[in-house]
Design a protein around this motif. Sequence first.
Motif: not given
Length: 104
Positions: A1-23
């Motif tokens: 059985m094949k599993t399809i993994v959907p691509a992230n949206t722009f919102e999924d990949d966006r950095f929510k905080t500076i700490s998120d980017f630094k991490w």
Amino acid sequence: MKTIVPANTFEDDRFKTISDFKWCMKRGGEVQFEWNGVMYCCFGCVSPVAGTAPKMVICQAGSVEVNTRTEKWCDTADEILEYIVGDDRLRDVITQVKVWERTI
């Protein structure tokens, strides 16, 4: 059985905080983002010369000449955040940039 993994949206990949980017950068992340119509890329763990300690780098995306002319090698994510993107300091706009690709 094949599993399809959907691509992230722009919102999924966006950095929510500076700490998120630094991490992301501290963990060796690779990011391609756009600000005011210009593409940039940054890498959290790259050796500038073979056999040297890894560093972080940011530059305007494009040809080898563009990358070389605009690159900034850094020891910390805070240094990356001081990079000027257009007329802005990355630290001031990182939560607003459009992230096209993000590995972490």
